[in-house]
Design a protein around this motif. Structure first.
Motif, PDB file in Angstrom:
ATOM      1  N   THR A 239       0.817  -1.211   0.000  1.00 39.31           N
ATOM      2  CA  THR A 239       0.000   0.000   0.000  1.00 39.31           C
ATOM      3  C   THR A 239       0.849   1.259   0.000  1.00 39.31           C
ATOM      4  OG1 THR A 239      -0.091   0.153   2.408  1.00 39.31           O
ATOM      5  CG2 THR A 239      -1.773  -1.190   1.327  1.00 39.31           C
ATOM      6  N   GLY A 240       2.152   1.105   0.158  1.00 43.91           N
ATOM      7  CA  GLY A 240       3.017   2.272   0.223  1.00 43.91           C
ATOM      8  C   GLY A 240       3.041   2.911   1.596  1.00 43.91           C
ATOM      9  N   LEU A 241       2.463   2.242   2.612  1.00 44.50           N
ATOM     10  CA  LEU A 241       2.379   2.836   3.946  1.00 44.50           C
ATOM     11  C   LEU A 241       3.316   2.156   4.931  1.00 44.50           C
ATOM     12  CD1 LEU A 241      -1.507   3.026   4.182  1.00 44.50           C
ATOM     13  CD2 LEU A 241       0.067   4.685   3.213  1.00 44.50           C
ATOM     14  N   SER A 242       4.203   1.324   4.471  1.00 41.49           N
ATOM     15  CA  SER A 242       5.006   0.503   5.366  1.00 41.49           C
ATOM     16  C   SER A 242       5.991   1.329   6.177  1.00 41.49           C
ATOM     17  CB  SER A 242       5.755  -0.566   4.570  1.00 41.49           C
ATOM     18  OG  SER A 242       6.579   0.043   3.584  1.00 41.49           O
ATOM     19  N   LYS A 243       6.246   2.563   5.771  1.00 41.82           N
ATOM     20  CA  LYS A 243       7.188   3.394   6.516  1.00 41.82           C
ATOM     21  C   LYS A 243       6.488   4.332   7.492  1.00 41.82           C
ATOM     22  CE  LYS A 243      10.893   3.291   3.066  1.00 41.82           C
ATOM     23  NZ  LYS A 243      11.803   4.081   2.192  1.00 41.82           N
ATOM     24  N   SER A 244       5.218   4.088   7.752  1.00 43.07           N
ATOM     25  CA  SER A 244       4.503   4.909   8.714  1.00 43.07           C
ATOM     26  C   SER A 244       5.127   4.762  10.096  1.00 43.07           C
ATOM     27  CB  SER A 244       3.027   4.508   8.782  1.00 43.07           C
ATOM     28  OG  SER A 244       2.386   5.153   9.856  1.00 43.07           O
ATOM     29  N   VAL A 245       5.279   5.885  10.800  1.00 44.60           N
ATOM     30  CA  VAL A 245       5.838   5.849  12.150  1.00 44.60           C
ATOM     31  C   VAL A 245       4.747   5.933  13.215  1.00 44.60           C
ATOM     32  CG1 VAL A 245       7.954   6.950  11.363  1.00 44.60           C
ATOM     33  CG2 VAL A 245       6.102   8.367  12.273  1.00 44.60           C
ATOM     34  N   ILE A 246       3.507   6.046  12.800  1.00 43.14           N
ATOM     35  CA  ILE A 246       2.429   6.308  13.745  1.00 43.14           C
ATOM     36  C   ILE A 246       1.921   5.011  14.350  1.00 43.14           C
ATOM     37  CG2 ILE A 246       0.106   7.256  13.999  1.00 43.14           C
ATOM     38  CD1 ILE A 246       0.805   9.149  11.691  1.00 43.14           C
ATOM     39  N   PRO A 247       1.996   4.887  15.672  1.00 40.31           N
ATOM     40  CA  PRO A 247       1.517   3.654  16.306  1.00 40.31           C
ATOM     41  C   PRO A 247       0.001   3.646  16.419  1.00 40.31           C
ATOM     42  CG  PRO A 247       2.264   5.198  17.974  1.00 40.31           C
ATOM     43  CD  PRO A 247       2.545   5.846  16.646  1.00 40.31           C
ATOM     44  N   ARG A 248      -0.532   2.465  16.554  1.00 40.30           N
ATOM     45  CA  ARG A 248      -1.950   2.369  16.868  1.00 40.30           C
ATOM     46  C   ARG A 248      -2.161   2.889  18.290  1.00 40.30           C
ATOM     47  NH1 ARG A 248      -5.406  -0.424  13.765  1.00 40.30           N
ATOM     48  NH2 ARG A 248      -4.581  -1.799  12.132  1.00 40.30           N
ATOM     49  N   LEU A 249      -3.088   3.800  18.458  1.00 39.69           N
ATOM     50  CA  LEU A 249      -3.373   4.304  19.799  1.00 39.69           C
ATOM     51  C   LEU A 249      -4.379   3.369  20.477  1.00 39.69           C
ATOM     52  CD1 LEU A 249      -3.477   8.167  19.362  1.00 39.69           C
ATOM     53  CD2 LEU A 249      -1.660   6.731  20.242  1.00 39.69           C
ATOM     54  N   SER A 250      -3.941   2.136  20.659  1.00 40.98           N
ATOM     55  CA  SER A 250      -4.758   1.152  21.357  1.00 40.98           C
ATOM     56  C   SER A 250      -3.865   0.399  22.320  1.00 40.98           C
ATOM     57  CB  SER A 250      -5.426   0.192  20.367  1.00 40.98           C
ATOM     58  OG  SER A 250      -4.459  -0.457  19.573  1.00 40.98           O
ATOM     59  N   LEU A 251      -4.407   0.088  23.477  1.00 39.86           N
ATOM     60  CA  LEU A 251      -3.635  -0.461  24.574  1.00 39.86           C
ATOM     61  C   LEU A 251      -3.633  -1.986  24.521  1.00 39.86           C
ATOM     62  CD1 LEU A 251      -2.200   0.767  27.092  1.00 39.86           C
ATOM     63  CD2 LEU A 251      -4.302   0.277  28.358  1.00 39.86           C
ATOM     64  N   ASN A 252      -2.477  -2.575  24.765  1.00 38.22           N
ATOM     65  CA  ASN A 252      -2.393  -4.021  24.944  1.00 38.22           C
ATOM     66  C   ASN A 252      -3.048  -4.373  26.273  1.00 38.22           C
ATOM     67  OD1 ASN A 252      -1.719  -6.679  25.329  1.00 38.22           O
ATOM     68  ND2 ASN A 252       0.498  -6.346  25.380  1.00 38.22           N
ATOM     69  N   LYS A 253      -4.151  -5.126  26.213  1.00 34.48           N
ATOM     70  CA  LYS A 253      -4.899  -5.431  27.431  1.00 34.48           C
ATOM     71  C   LYS A 253      -4.620  -6.830  27.974  1.00 34.48           C
ATOM     72  CE  LYS A 253      -8.725  -2.226  27.301  1.00 34.48           C
ATOM     73  NZ  LYS A 253     -10.162  -2.058  27.572  1.00 34.48           N
ATOM     74  N   SER A 254      -3.644  -7.503  27.416  1.00 31.14           N
ATOM     75  CA  SER A 254      -3.324  -8.838  27.919  1.00 31.14           C
ATOM     76  C   SER A 254      -2.561  -8.736  29.236  1.00 31.14           C
ATOM     77  CB  SER A 254      -2.495  -9.608  26.892  1.00 31.14           C
ATOM     78  OG  SER A 254      -1.236  -8.976  26.714  1.00 31.14           O
ATOM     79  N   ILE A 255      -2.843  -9.655  30.139  1.00 35.48           N
ATOM     80  CA  ILE A 255      -2.161  -9.719  31.425  1.00 35.48           C
ATOM     81  C   ILE A 255      -1.447 -11.069  31.511  1.00 35.48           C
ATOM     82  CG2 ILE A 255      -2.440  -9.759  33.943  1.00 35.48           C
ATOM     83  CD1 ILE A 255      -2.968  -7.050  32.746  1.00 35.48           C
ATOM     84  N   LEU A 256      -0.152 -11.026  31.788  1.00 31.76           N
ATOM     85  CA  LEU A 256       0.595 -12.271  31.921  1.00 31.76           C
ATOM     86  C   LEU A 256       0.047 -13.056  33.108  1.00 31.76           C
ATOM     87  CD1 LEU A 256       4.223 -10.911  31.334  1.00 31.76           C
ATOM     88  CD2 LEU A 256       2.660 -11.922  29.678  1.00 31.76           C
ATOM     89  N   PRO A 257      -0.228 -14.338  32.949  1.00 31.37           N
ATOM     90  CA  PRO A 257      -0.840 -15.113  34.031  1.00 31.37           C
ATOM     91  C   PRO A 257       0.026 -15.177  35.281  1.00 31.37           C
ATOM     92  CG  PRO A 257      -0.097 -16.554  32.247  1.00 31.37           C
ATOM     93  CD  PRO A 257      -0.008 -15.151  31.740  1.00 31.37           C
ATOM     94  N   ARG A 258       1.318 -15.253  35.099  1.00 28.73           N
ATOM     95  CA  ARG A 258       2.237 -15.235  36.244  1.00 28.73           C
ATOM     96  C   ARG A 258       3.372 -14.288  35.894  1.00 28.73           C
ATOM     97  NH1 ARG A 258       3.818 -21.219  37.962  1.00 28.73           N
ATOM     98  NH2 ARG A 258       4.660 -20.057  39.733  1.00 28.73           N
ATOM     99  N   HIS A 259       3.674 -13.363  36.781  1.00 29.68           N
ATOM    100  CA  HIS A 259       4.722 -12.403  36.456  1.00 29.68           C
ATOM    101  C   HIS A 259       5.555 -12.087  37.695  1.00 29.68           C
ATOM    102  CE1 HIS A 259       1.313  -9.949  37.857  1.00 29.68           C
ATOM    103  NE2 HIS A 259       2.230  -9.118  38.322  1.00 29.68           N
ATOM    104  N   LEU A 260       6.813 -11.776  37.430  1.00 30.05           N
ATOM    105  CA  LEU A 260       7.722 -11.379  38.489  1.00 30.05           C
ATOM    106  C   LEU A 260       7.619  -9.888  38.736  1.00 30.05           C
ATOM    107  CD1 LEU A 260      10.886 -13.413  37.420  1.00 30.05           C
ATOM    108  CD2 LEU A 260       9.253 -13.982  39.241  1.00 30.05           C
ATOM    109  N   PRO A 261       7.923  -9.436  39.938  1.00 30.58           N
ATOM    110  CA  PRO A 261       7.927  -7.998  40.192  1.00 30.58           C
ATOM    111  C   PRO A 261       8.963  -7.298  39.324  1.00 30.58           C
ATOM    112  CG  PRO A 261       7.966  -9.241  42.251  1.00 30.58           C
ATOM    113  CD  PRO A 261       8.209 -10.223  41.155  1.00 30.58           C
TER     114      PRO A 261
END
Length: 597
Positions: A239-261
């Protein structure tokens, strides 16, 4: 930093008023220029009336080896650009030259790109090409661009709205676009949304008085989810848009099931440090020498960089990392503001000694001096200049009307409280200590580039309401609150701040809002940014201290600890209006959301 202005009328040339011209010049003291031209077109064998166009720009020259006057045109004079921004990179390539010239070439190439024919008069296609081109630009901006061959005036702001742009339309169909306003601010001025490219189609065969107003429309967008033109990082290559620097303004809502501090050794902390160093390198290196300021014999050397410095976590980390990037011989100014608040300092204004003490007891002055001492301890080779900016209530009252006018259309008590603090901090005039003399001496920063820590709270969960949201409903409610913050990054503060602080001929830069850092912060899991709900597991002796850090912005707190700023890592979040004591200066009950009369 620049001041830009464009007016479109079917009956006359509209120059900026004397007050508006002064405000534009305050933003860009290095050069100014005004261009007037007429445009007429024949469509469907019908001549449209002449349209009168006025373009005006002022320039604060901070990029490239020379000042480039605006409005910018090449020898053909077919295209005109008013640009207020920084193009740190274009299509992934660092731009070391002048931004205005580089962006001009980018936009000219964009509108010359036809859709199956040599000449394309459809403003939708033109705006689509403009939006696609601008999606390759990393950095803050607002712009006005006139494409004479097609009769289109395009304007807009970057996807976060880091630069101000206002517009208004009159009943007779005249349109004005400007960085700031100056007349009665309620006279129709609105903020241009940071959601796309807008176009005034001068070639449409409409009746003259209604021509500009009726043809002003948003016809392209470079912000995901807002309109039919989406230019995001994951666009297909063909599409000619592969060099776009603009991120999606959407939040990753996944939570790791087990995580270290989170600890100083966490990968997220290392990634944040890498992103922040890269962002800062673009913003603090290669700043040109500022004009001379006469600060006396006690302060040799001109500061190129100043930091809006409350002593809090966000700004002190910026100061510490800036130190590692700049030559040790360069001073860095730390601008710390404190206000006389008659509601709190009831007797101090009568007693000068008491007033001095009142300033020193402001929360941001206390944390500022403490964090300043920590910077001196960790980076003793640097000439850190702590500028104590004390603002008497009489001076706040004297400037109140100006501040209200500058920040409009933001118009609440909270806006005024925040804008007051930023306005006087950016002026950079205060007192500093000198080892060569007893007592405080007057000082005005020479820096024309200011750093702000804005954005860290929204990205890393630093507000008190984030902790409240987690207590109320755990991760789901906290994620909803953070997503709300992300979605309104382009609406809340940045346009207001860009109208208020550059009034003193200085540019404010926001390292936490750099596109790569922003993309990383939005994509990483919540548990790699905050410490809410951390598992109680065994930590090494070196990392045990991280357990006691506040959960809000914990990734940044761990970075501060890693940089040796142990006290700063434990600083509590405090809103600027309370830290500097600009909130609720008047007697009586007022709420931050209350509109100013």
């Amino acid at each position: 930093m620049c001041g830009i202005y464009c007016a479109v009328s079917c009956t006359r040339y509209i120059l900026p008023s004397a007050d508006l011209e002064k405000r534009l010049h305050n933003r860009g003291p290095d050069s100014s220029r005004t261009i007037q031209m007429k445009y007429s077109s024949k469509i469907y064998h019908t001549s449209t009336p002449d349209v009168h166009l006025t373009f005006s720009s002022t320039v604060l020259s901070l990029r490239g080896s020379r000042t480039v006057t605006q409005p910018y045109q090449d020898d053909s004079e077919e295209y005109t650009l008013c640009w207020n921004g920084e193009a740190w990179s274009i299509a992934g390539e660092t731009n070391s030259g002048n931004d205005t010239e580089a962006v001009y070439r980018l936009l000219v190439d964009a509108v010359k790109t036809g859709t199956g024919s040599d000449v394309d008069d459809d403003p939708t296609n033109g705006a689509s090409n403009i939006a696609r081109a601008l999606s390759h630009v990393s950095g803050p901006y607002a712009f006005v661009f006139f494409d004479r061959p097609h009769g289109h005036v395009f304007f807009g702001r970057d996807f976060l709205g880091r630069r101000s742009l206002l517009n208004k339309s009159t009943k007779s169909g005249e349109v004005v676009v400007a960085s700031v306003s100056a007349e009665d601010p309620r006279d129709g001025w609105v903020e241009v949304e940071a959601d796309g490219v807008y176009c005034i189609d001068l070639s449409a065969p409409a009746s003259c008085p209604a021509l500009p107003g009726s043809q002003t429309q948003k016809v392209g967008s470079f912000m995901a989810g807002q309109a039919s033109y989406h230019f995001t990082q994951d666009a297909e290559a063909d599409t000619g848009l592969s060099k776009s620097v603009i991120p999606r303004l959407s939040l990753n809502k996944s939570i790791l099931p087990r995580h270290l501090p989170l600890t100083t050794a966490s990968l997220a902390v290392a990634n944040l440090e890498t992103c922040l160093r890269e962002s800062l390198a673009l913003r603090v290196l290669n700043i040109p020498d500022p004009p001379s300021y006469d600060n006396g014999k006690y302060f040799p050397g001109k500061a190129r960089l100043a930091i809006l410095f409350s002593g809090g976590l966000d700004c002190t980390v910026l100061a510490r990392l800036s130190h590692e990037l700049l030559p040790a011989s360069e001073p860095i100014d730390l601008l710390n503001v404190a206000f006389e608040n008659p509601r709190i300092h009831k007797e101090a204004h009568v007693d000068p000694a008491g007033l001095t003490q009142a300033y020193e007891l402001c929360p941001d002055r206390i944390t500022g001096r403490t964090s300043y001492a920590e910077l001196v301890r960790t980076s003793p080779a640097r000439d850190w200049r702590f500028v104590a900016i004390n603002v008497p209530y009489a001076e706040t009252s004297e400037h109140r009307k100006e501040i209200i006018s500058l920040m409009y259309p933001h118009n609440t008590e909270m806006d005024l409280s925040i804008a007051c603090a930023l306005y006087f901090a950016a002026r950079g005039r205060g007192q500093i200590q000198s080892s060569a003399s007893r007592g405080s001496l007057p000082y005005t920063t020479s820096a024309r580039v200011l750093l702000s820590g804005l954005g860290a709270d929204e990205l890393f969960g630093g507000y008190t309401r984030h902790a409240t949201a987690f207590r109320r409903g755990g991760y789901p409610v906290l994620l909803d609150e953070l997503e709300l913050d992300v979605s309104r990054l382009g609406k809340r503060n940045l346009g207001r701040d860009d109208r208020v602080m550059p009034h003193w001929g200085r540019e404010v830069r926001f390292p936490y809002l750099e596109e790569k850092l922003l993309s990383w912060a939005l994509n990483v899991s919540l548990t790699e940014k905050c410490g809410f709900g951390e598992a109680e597991v065994q930590l090494s002796a070196n990392d045990e201290g991280c357990r006691t850090l506040e959960p809000g912005k914990k990734v940044l707190r761990c970075l501060a600890s890693r940089l040796g700023l142990e006290g700063v890592a434990r600083e509590k979040k405090r809103a600027i209006q309370f830290g500097a004591r600009t909130a609720k200066m008047e007697a009586g009950k007022t709420k931050g959301t209350q509109l100013l009369s």
